[in-house]
Design a protein around this motif. Structure first.
Motif, PDB file in Angstrom:
ATOM      1  N   UNK A  72       0.676  -1.603   0.381  1.00 22.77           N
ATOM      2  CA  UNK A  72       0.320   0.183   0.189  1.00 22.77           C
ATOM      3  C   UNK A  72       0.731   1.022   0.048  1.00 22.77           C
ATOM      4  N   UNK A  73       1.984   1.807   1.107  1.00 22.72           N
ATOM      5  CA  UNK A  73       2.603   2.857   0.852  1.00 22.72           C
ATOM      6  C   UNK A  73       3.235   2.470  -0.324  1.00 22.72           C
ATOM      7  N   UNK A  74       3.634   1.846  -0.922  1.00 23.27           N
ATOM      8  CA  UNK A  74       4.243   1.964  -2.631  1.00 23.27           C
ATOM      9  C   UNK A  74       3.285   2.546  -2.919  1.00 23.27           C
ATOM     10  N   UNK A  78       3.865   5.463  -5.441  1.00 22.28           N
ATOM     11  CA  UNK A  78       3.916   6.016  -7.175  1.00 22.28           C
ATOM     12  C   UNK A  78       3.022   6.722  -7.393  1.00 22.28           C
ATOM     13  N   UNK A  79       1.584   7.111  -6.912  1.00 26.39           N
ATOM     14  CA  UNK A  79       0.525   7.222  -7.421  1.00 26.39           C
ATOM     15  C   UNK A  79       1.323   8.776  -7.046  1.00 26.39           C
ATOM     16  N   UNK A  80       1.704   9.144  -6.138  1.00 24.04           N
ATOM     17  CA  UNK A  80       2.510  10.511  -6.015  1.00 24.04           C
ATOM     18  C   UNK A  80       3.137  10.984  -7.116  1.00 24.04           C
ATOM     19  N   UNK A  81       4.808   9.721  -7.119  1.00 17.76           N
ATOM     20  CA  UNK A  81       4.890  10.233  -8.617  1.00 17.76           C
ATOM     21  C   UNK A  81       4.329  10.734 -10.067  1.00 17.76           C
ATOM     22  N   UNK A  87      -7.314   9.312  -3.821  1.00 19.47           N
ATOM     23  CA  UNK A  87      -8.281   8.830  -3.200  1.00 19.47           C
ATOM     24  C   UNK A  87      -8.245   7.249  -4.197  1.00 19.47           C
ATOM     25  N   UNK A  88      -7.459   7.253  -5.680  1.00 16.02           N
ATOM     26  CA  UNK A  88      -7.820   6.523  -6.133  1.00 16.02           C
ATOM     27  C   UNK A  88      -8.087   5.123  -5.364  1.00 16.02           C
ATOM     28  N   UNK A  89      -6.496   4.194  -4.777  1.00 19.47           N
ATOM     29  CA  UNK A  89      -6.619   3.943  -4.344  1.00 19.47           C
ATOM     30  C   UNK A  89      -7.681   3.385  -3.089  1.00 19.47           C
TER      31      UNK A  89
END
Length: 128
Positions: A72-74, A78-81, A87-89
């Motif tokens: 989840x942290x990864x 990934x989403x931030x990058x 909120x997508x996850x």
């Protein structure tokens, strides 16, 4: 999962498992537990009995939940990058929980689950 960004979030989570080699770690850990059990008892076949397997199962589930948190942290990184809202996850997970009618309140079944309790997991993601 109904949107492309939700799919990317889930793929980011799965990439986290690959990047951190969770599958390989699970295989090694399971093999080591079987080896220790066999060494102590002298009976490899008995390791599959439910009484003998329960402590190993509970221990393994704790590691699995840690792997899920790590993935989840990864996914969040990934989403931030890629400038995708976090909120997508959370949205994807909510849809998965609803589709499988998974209760988001913690219960006794959570101790046997390989994944963190839905409520705890979503709250943790919200705080990130």
């Amino acid at each position: 999962i109904t949107t492309d960004i939700e799919l990317l979030a889930v793929l980011g989570h799965e990439l986290g498992h690959v990047e951190h080699r969770h599958g390989l770690q699970t295989l090694i850990r399971s093999s080591l537990m079987l080896f220790v059990y066999t060494l102590v008892t002298g009976d490899a076949a008995g390791a599959s009995s439910s009484v003998a397997a329960l402590p190993a199962l509970l221990l393994e589930q704790g590691y699995s939940r840690d792997f899920e948190r790590e993935a989840d942290d990864y996914a969040m990184a990934f989403l931030k990058q890629h400038k995708i809202p976090k909120t997508a996850l959370m949205s994807a997970l909510n849809k998965i929980y609803q589709a499988h009618e998974i209760d988001q309140q913690a219960g006794i079944a959570d101790y046997l689950s390989s994944h963190p309790a839905p409520k705890e997991r979503l709250e943790r993601l919200q705080q990130r």
